[in-house]
Each structure stands twice: as structure tokens, then as C-alpha cells.
Write an enzyme that holds these catalytic residues in place. Structure first.
Site, PDB file in Angstrom:
ATOM      1  N   TYR A 137      15.885  -4.474 -36.967  1.00 58.67           N
ATOM      2  CA  TYR A 137      16.078  -5.576 -36.036  1.00 58.67           C
ATOM      3  C   TYR A 137      16.708  -5.085 -34.724  1.00 58.67           C
ATOM      4  CZ  TYR A 137      15.381  -8.743 -40.066  1.00 58.67           C
ATOM      5  OH  TYR A 137      14.870  -9.409 -41.150  1.00 58.67           O
ATOM      6  N   SER A 138      17.938  -4.574 -34.799  1.00 61.40           N
ATOM      7  CA  SER A 138      18.729  -4.290 -33.592  1.00 61.40           C
ATOM      8  C   SER A 138      18.119  -3.168 -32.757  1.00 61.40           C
ATOM      9  CB  SER A 138      20.163  -3.911 -33.977  1.00 61.40           C
ATOM     10  OG  SER A 138      20.811  -4.991 -34.603  1.00 61.40           O
TER      11      SER A 138
ATOM     12  N   GLU B 192      20.132 -14.873 -46.273  1.00 61.38           N
ATOM     13  CA  GLU B 192      21.101 -13.828 -46.577  1.00 61.38           C
ATOM     14  C   GLU B 192      22.522 -14.305 -46.318  1.00 61.38           C
ATOM     15  OE1 GLU B 192      21.853  -9.073 -45.894  1.00 61.38           O
ATOM     16  OE2 GLU B 192      20.365 -10.102 -44.675  1.00 61.38           O
TER      17      GLU B 192
ATOM     18  N   THR C   9      26.935 -11.255 -35.312  1.00 60.26           N
ATOM     19  CA  THR C   9      28.369 -11.108 -35.111  1.00 60.26           C
ATOM     20  C   THR C   9      29.090 -12.432 -35.352  1.00 60.26           C
ATOM     21  OG1 THR C   9      28.355 -11.695 -32.770  1.00 60.26           O
ATOM     22  CG2 THR C   9      27.899  -9.393 -33.316  1.00 60.26           C
ATOM     23  N   ASN C  10      30.352 -12.323 -35.698  1.00 56.80           N
ATOM     24  CA  ASN C  10      31.119 -13.541 -35.965  1.00 56.80           C
ATOM     25  C   ASN C  10      31.256 -14.421 -34.727  1.00 56.80           C
ATOM     26  OD1 ASN C  10      31.338 -12.729 -38.580  1.00 56.80           O
ATOM     27  ND2 ASN C  10      33.577 -12.684 -38.627  1.00 56.80           N
ATOM     28  N   GLU C  11      31.194 -13.815 -33.537  1.00 58.32           N
ATOM     29  CA  GLU C  11      31.238 -14.617 -32.320  1.00 58.32           C
ATOM     30  C   GLU C  11      29.981 -15.481 -32.212  1.00 58.32           C
ATOM     31  OE1 GLU C  11      34.252 -11.843 -32.296  1.00 58.32           O
ATOM     32  OE2 GLU C  11      32.116 -11.394 -32.475  1.00 58.32           O
TER      33      GLU C  11
END
Length: 740
Positions: free
Chosen positions: A477-478, A592, A723-725
Site C-alpha cells: 500500500y504505502s 482488519e 495512523t492514529n491521527e
């Protein structure tokens, strides 16, 4: 045998009725109980817990939450506690029976005090002298309007007196406003009823839970108003709820409130079920709420800004109610000590209480445990534990052995060879795998993607080898300029006849050593919006043109930069239609995230149990480490935080079992659990000191260096799978309805 509880539908109806009742009275009437008490009695709310038919602690918690929302000071919890005591069955007294009848009819109102038996040392003292109750009590609510006082005295016993003679009271303002009263008593009791110390401790836990539920209701109401305010209040030409700082602040509040809500609900349910560990769950709920609700009340005030300072606004009284509720019966210290005692004062293994996962889930838990004892123990497991972290991540021999059981397809539909087991059976499997420290197996995200979006030919080709434990997938993905912003990915896939030619670069790719890569590409560079031009492929890693450049990670594993140069992939390897990759990709990530938070918290719970096992026998400067007050406080706090994460895990399983996978709820669990892993690692290092930094295979390494390794690994979980953000923004926008 566990009792069957009233239905969720019954409680929903009760909640609607109570909320409607409170909305129909004025603010002054809600705060001054006499004007409201008869209405509450007419609705049966003074009879809660008088019999199973009238409900139990779950119903009391629900009513108290609504009382907190309405800032109602009526002593409903005191009435429920009187009902719980079953006083009429304990003492044959006409006066007592008349009191109970009047209480249920709304003619009497009782305030309850635990006096010196309360956790809080300033709650007062009481004793019976010469037939009279002599007491000086603090923190009494509604003392100016109740008709009776019920006070626990040493013995222990409960003494009940009328307030019309021999009772004096004076207000003791709290946080700047009227709230509690100091009461002096010199009166002859109507009745004295004996109790055991254990019964009083249990009643005190119920009282604390009910007060905490009211505090939660107040915090939730203030939070909802803050969210609405953020959506309306404009600064710099736009709603302040569009600013990321506000969104993330409110997302944090939402996560904290969900933790409190779930742990209180579970503690109440366990009590009503008469389950053995209900006291442990109650302590976890109280410890969670003590810090979380106060932090939420602070953050809510920040979101309101100056408007929240005005006493004409609701916010100040909710702020007070939160603090009064969580501190009234001792705050966080008693539950922290109770949790610490569970893990540090036992001679044998001390573990988190097992959840009742239903008949099928409980049976499967034991089946998996027995299989792991036979296939993943002794010398086989010992050899594996000597390997490096990167080598321990996957074991092909174990994966094939697990594949023979069919459990890799636990939740797969039967038409794909799966077992169609429930989410709770899947949870049982995850618990046992983590407890045994077994390596992962299967490709759950890729399998789900194939089952939903794959062609029949793809399903027949790829799913059986996943099910047998013979294939593992990476996720490509990234990219250098497309981490969390996957919609901006650049890797191109250009169609040539019946093939696609792929060129581009992927970074931070784990499981690059697997048989296949699930690859996100761009097939339409001019698509608008950008995510509309993405297409997904299954790429065999033996395909010519793939260059892998591994890199060691700081947590001891590896990931890779992977270059795709004129990689030819047949059209048959495309998953979904061209341009539908975003739907395929995000659906897989939601699947997921639904269980990723649970997987993380189970890892933390297992490591926490190992940490406590070490502390039970460790010494510091010649003294047992487990007796250190600071150690006990930190262990109690960690236990509560982990239990909140476990409740989020179960909540997600409940939703999956209903056929729901709300992305914002999965995000709540993922954010909380990933950051919990970080907090656990840092706290454990504080407790153990420098030797805990020694890595595995180093002489003197504590727990073979696994704690410091987990801390290094935890950094990945707050970034991986979004990311949590980004997750906080998702929570704020989808869960709370704030503007994008």
C-alpha cells in the site's frame, strides 16, 4: 447457574421513559427532589432492585446515567441500595415494612451513609450508644429533604432513623455551589439490621458504581453539547469543529467515554449474573472512570471556551457532578489497590478473568488450548523462543499444522471451506494464540477481500491454499508520498491486452517474504476524485521485475522497499473492477481494524501478566517489590486500562456478530490499544529500571527482554493500518458527525 438478565429492549424502553420524564420537568425541579420524587416513584424507579422483576444493577446504572444527564439529585441510588439489602427479609419490623412501602410509593425518601465503613476517611463516624444512634456524617446528599437516614455502624449493622427529630444538618458547598450536607444525629433508630463485612463491601462497590454511572451521564451530556457547539461555533470563517485540534480533542473524549461506558456496563451485568469475578470487574470500571471522566470534563470545558464558564450554561453543573461522583467513595485508590492485590498478592498464576463467550465460545476456547498444548509446547516451543524476533514472526510448519484443523477459516463462509464460527469463537481463538505466544498464520484480510470481491476462479485458486496454511500475503500500500494518504499513490498499472504492466515503488512493506503481494495501483491517473482511479491486484512475488530491498526495523523485525519495474500481471489477478480498488482496499482495512485492536490488547494483557509474575518474586533493595506503594498503584492503573481495552475488543466482536463493522468503532479500539501498548512499555520500564532495557539473550535480561522489545514494537501499531491521527479524524467525522 448464571441468571438470565432482562432484555436489551426492556432497558431501551426504560431509558427512553426516564429520559422523557426528565425532559418534561424544569431544571429546578430536577435539582430539587421533592417536586420530582413522586413522579419517579410513579414510574417504578424507587422500586429498582426490590425484586428480579424490577431489575438490578444494570437498570440502576441506566437510570443513574439519565439522572446525571439531567443533573438530578434525587436519591434514587440510595433507594435501590435499600431495596438490594432485602431488609424486610432480614428484620421482622412493622416500622421497616411501612418505610419500604412508603419509599416505593414516593411518600418516603432515604439517604444512605456508610460512615466510617466507607473508603473515604472523611465520610464520618457512627455508633449506637444506649439505644440511640450517635453520628456525625459528611458528604450526605439531599439531607435537607429526605425523610429518613440509613447509616452503617460498626458490627456492622444498618441503623435507620427519621429526620424529623434528633437530626441536624448544615450545607457544605462543594466546588462553589450547594451539593452536600454535614449531618449530626442523636436519635433512636426505627430498626437496626445486622450485616456481614463482606456484604457491606459489596454494597459499597454497588454504591460507587451507581455514583460513577451518574458522573458518566453528566460527562456524556456535556460532551454531546460540546460536539454540537463545535459544529456550530464559527471562527476564522468556518466551524471550529473542522479544525483538527478540536476534532482530535473530542475524539479523545469519545474514546475515554466509550471505555467508561463499556466497563461500567460489564460490571453491572456481571453483578446481575452473580458471576464470581464481578467485584474485579467493578474495581476495573471504577478505576477507569476515576481518571477518564475527570479528564473528559476538563477537555469538554476547553472545547466550550468562555461560554462554558457561565453558570447559566449546563457545563458547570456537569463538571461538578463528574468530580463529586468519582470521588465520593474514595476515588481511584481503593479500586487500584484491589486490582493490584489480584495480580500481586496471589501465590499462583494471576490472570485477567476470562469472559463468558457463550457455550460455543467457551467450548472452543478449551479445544484450542488443548490443541496448542499438544502442538505448541515443550521442546517445539522452546526452540522457537530461541529465535530472533524476525524469525519468530512466522513458522511455516506451524501454519500448515494449524491449517489441518481448518481454524484458519474460522469465520469463513462454508461455501469457501470455512467453519462459519461466531465472532466470540474467533475471540477465543485469538486469546489462546496470544496466551501460547504462537506465531501468526493465514491471511485474514486478503481472504476476506477475495471472498467479497474475488471472481469464482480466484476464489477456487487462492482460498484453499490460504486455508491450508500454505500461503502468506504482504500488503503493498504505502509509498514515499502516499502513507496515510493512500488516495495519492503513484504506482501505475497500464493495461496491455490481457495483462497489466506495473511500475512504481512501495515502502515499509512487511511480509514481503510471502508468496503473494496484495498491491494497490493507479490505473487512471486523471480520475477525480483521485481515489476513483485505484485498482487492486494479487502479484506473485516470483514475478520478474520485482526488486526487494529489506531493512531492519527498530523493533527487531524487517520491512522492505519494493520496486516494480515492468512487472506483468494477468488481468485474472485483478481483484474487483478496474477503478474500484479504493472500495476493495478500505473494506479490507475496516475488517482488519475491527479485530486489530483486540489483537494488540491481548498481547499487552499477556505481557502484563508476565510482568506481574516477575514482580511477585522480585526484590528492590532487600524489600519485596510487590509491597512498594508506587508499584501497586501503577499496576492497578495498568490493569484497569487493559480491562478497558478488552471491553472494546468484546464490543467489536458483538458488533461483528450482528453483521456490523462501523469503521469509527473499530478505530476507537485500534487507537486505544495501540497507545496502551506504548504506555504499558514505558510504565514497565519505570517499575523495573535500567535492567529491563537489556535485550533478549543479554545476561540478566528481564523476561528475556520482551518488555523493551514490545515498547519498540508498539511504535508501529500507532502508525500501521492508518495512523492514529487519521483514525481520530475518522472518529470525529464519522462517529461524532463533525465537518470534514
Amino acid at each position: 447457574m448464571l441468571r438470565e438478565l432482562p432484555s436489551d429492549e426492556d432497558r431501551r424502553i426504560l431509558q427512553e421513559a426516564v429520559r422523557g420524564l426528565f425532559q418534561g420537568v424544569s431544571e429546578k425541579a430536577a435539582m430539587m427532589a421533592p417536586q420530582l420524587w413522586k413522579q419517579l416513584a410513579a414510574q417504578g424507579l424507587t422500586q429498582i432492585a426490590a425484586s428480579p422483576a424490577e431489575g438490578g444493577l444494570r437498570e440502576l446504572v441506566l437510570v443513574q446515567q439519565e439522572a446525571g444527564r439531567a443533573a438530578c439529585r434525587a436519591p434514587l441510588a440510595d433507594a435501590a441500595l435499600i431495596n438490594l439489602m432485602q431488609l424486610a427479609a432480614r428484620a421482622d419490623s412493622p416500622s421497616l415494612r411501612n418505610l419500604l412501602d412508603d419509599l416505593h410509593a414516593g411518600e418516603a425518601m432515604v439517604a444512605l451513609s456508610f460512615a466510617s465503613l466507607d473508603h473515604h476517611g472523611a465520610s464520618g463516624r457512627a455508633e449506637v450508644q444506649g439505644g440511640s444512634l450517635i453520628a456525625e456524617l459528611g458528604f450526605i446528599e439531599s439531607a435537607n429533604i429526605v425523610t429518613h437516614l440509613a447509616v452503617f455502624v460498626p458490627g456492622p449493622a444498618l441503623a435507620i432513623v427519621k429526620t424529623d427529630r434528633g437530626v441536624g444538618s448544615e450545607p457544605t458547598p462543594v466546588m462553589g455551589k450547594a451539593g452536600w450536607w454535614r449531618v449530626r444525629i442523636d436519635a433512636v433508630p426505627l430498626v437496626i439490621v445486622p450485616f456481614t463485612e463482606g456484604e457491606v463491601r459489596d454494597l459499597l462497590a454497588v454504591a460507587a458504581l451507581s455514583e460513577t454511572a451518574r458522573a458518566f451521564g453528566a460527562a456524556q451530556r456535556a460532551f454531546e453539547q460540546a460536539v454540537a457547539y463545535a459544529g456550530e461555533r464559527r471562527q476564522f470563517g468556518q466551524p471550529i469543529g473542522r479544525f483538527q485540534a478540536i476534532q482530535h480533542k473530542l475524539a479523545n473524549c469519545h474514546i475515554a467515554l466509550r471505555a467508561v461506558q463499556l466497563t461500567i456496563a460489564n460490571a453491572a451485568a456481571q453483578y446481575d449474573l452473580e458471576a464470581a469475578p464481578w467485584r474485579w470487574f467493578a474495581a476495573a470500571a471504577l478505576a477507569t472512570a476515576a481518571a477518564s471522566l475527570r479528564q473528559v470534563s476538563l477537555e469538554t470545558q476547553h472545547a466550550f471556551g468562555a461560554i462554558g464558564y457561565s453558570e447559566e450554561h449546563e457545563a458547570p453543573r456537569h463538571f461538578r457532578q463528574v468530580h463529586l461522583g468519582v470521588l465520593r467513595h474514595g476515588g481511584q485508590r481503593p479500586p487500584f489497590e484491589q486490582l493490584a492485590s489480584h495480580f500481586l498478592d496471589q501465590d499462583g498464576d494471576a490472570q485477567f478473568p476470562e469472559y463468558d463467550l457463550g457455550a460455543a465460545g467457551n467450548a472452543f476456547r478449551h479445544e484450542v488450548r488443548a490443541w496448542l498444548d499438544a502442538h505448541w509446547s515443550g521442546e517445539r516451543r522452546a526452540r522457537h523462543e530461541q529465535l530472533s524476533f524476525a524469525e519468530r514472526e512466522y513458522d511455516r510448519e506451524f501454519a500448515r499444522a494449524l491449517g489441518a484443523t481448518g481454524w484458519i477459516g474460522l469465520n469463513w463462509p462454508k461455501r469457501f471451506g470455512g467453519q462459519e464460527r461466531s465472532a466470540f469463537e474467533q475471540l477465543a481463538f485469538m486469546e489462546e494464540m496470544e496466551r501460547a505466544e504462537a506465531p501468526r498464520a493465514g491471511a485474514p484480510v486478503q481472504a476476506a477481500m477475495l471472498q467479497v470481491y474475488g471472481t469464482p476462479e480466484q476464489q477456487q485458486r487462492y482460498l484453499p491454499e490460504i486455508l491450508r496454511g500454505e500461503a502468506i500475503y504482504g500488503m503493498g500500500y504505502s509509498e514515499p508520498q502516499a502513507g496515510s494518504d493512500l488516495a495519492s499513490l503513484k504506482t501505475r498499472a497500464v493495461r496491455e491486452s490481457d495483462h497489466y504492466v506495473i511500475n512504481g515503488q512501495k515502502i515499509w512493506t512487511t511480509t514481503y517474504w510471502g508468496e503473494y503481494m496484495l498491491l494497490a495501483t493507479r490505473t487512471d491517473p486523471n480520475a477525480s476524485p483521485p481515489h476513483a482511479g485505484i485498482t487492486m491486484f494479487i502479484v506473485p512475488m516470483t514475478t520478474p521485475g520485482i526488486t526487494i530491498r529489506p531493512s531492519e526495523t527498530m523493533y527487531g523485525g524487517t520491512f522492505a522497499n519494493i520496486f516494480y519495474d515492468d512487472v506483468r500481471v494477468p488481468d485474472d489477478n485483478r481483484i474487483g473492477a478496474e477503478g474500484e480498488g479504493w472500495k476493495v482496499l478500505t473494506g479490507a482495512l475496516a475488517t482488519e481494524r475491527g479485530f486489530i485492536g483486540g489483537g494488540i490488547v491481548l498481547k499487552v494483557a499477556h505481557m502484563f501478566e508476565l510482568l506481574c509474575e516477575h514482580i511477585r518474586t522480585a526484590e528492590r533493595r532487600g524489600s519485596p517489590m510487590r509491597r512498594d506503594p508506587l508499584v501497586r498503584a501503577r499496576i492497578g492503573a495498568l490493569a484497569a486500562e487493559i480491562e478497558a481495552g478488552r471491553r472494546m475488543m468484546v464490543h467489536c466482536a458483538e458488533q461483528v456478530d450482528k453483521g456490523e463493522t462501523p469503521p469509527d468503532e473499530a478505530a476507537v479500539s485500534k487507537v486505544y490499544s495501540g497507545e496502551l501498548m506504548e504506555r504499558f512499555g514505558e510504565t514497565a520500564l519505570d517499575l523495573l529500571g535500567a535492567e529491563a532495557l537489556l535485550s533478549g539473550h543479554s545476561p540478566g535480561a528481564v523476561l528475556r527482554g520482551r518488555i523493551e522489545q514490545m515498547l519498540r514494537h508498539s511504535l508501529m501499531w500507532v502508525i500501521s493500518i492508518g495512523t492514529n491521527e487519521i483514525q481520530r479524524s475518522l472518529i470525529a467525522q464519522r462517529g461524532l458527525g463533525l465537518p470534514r
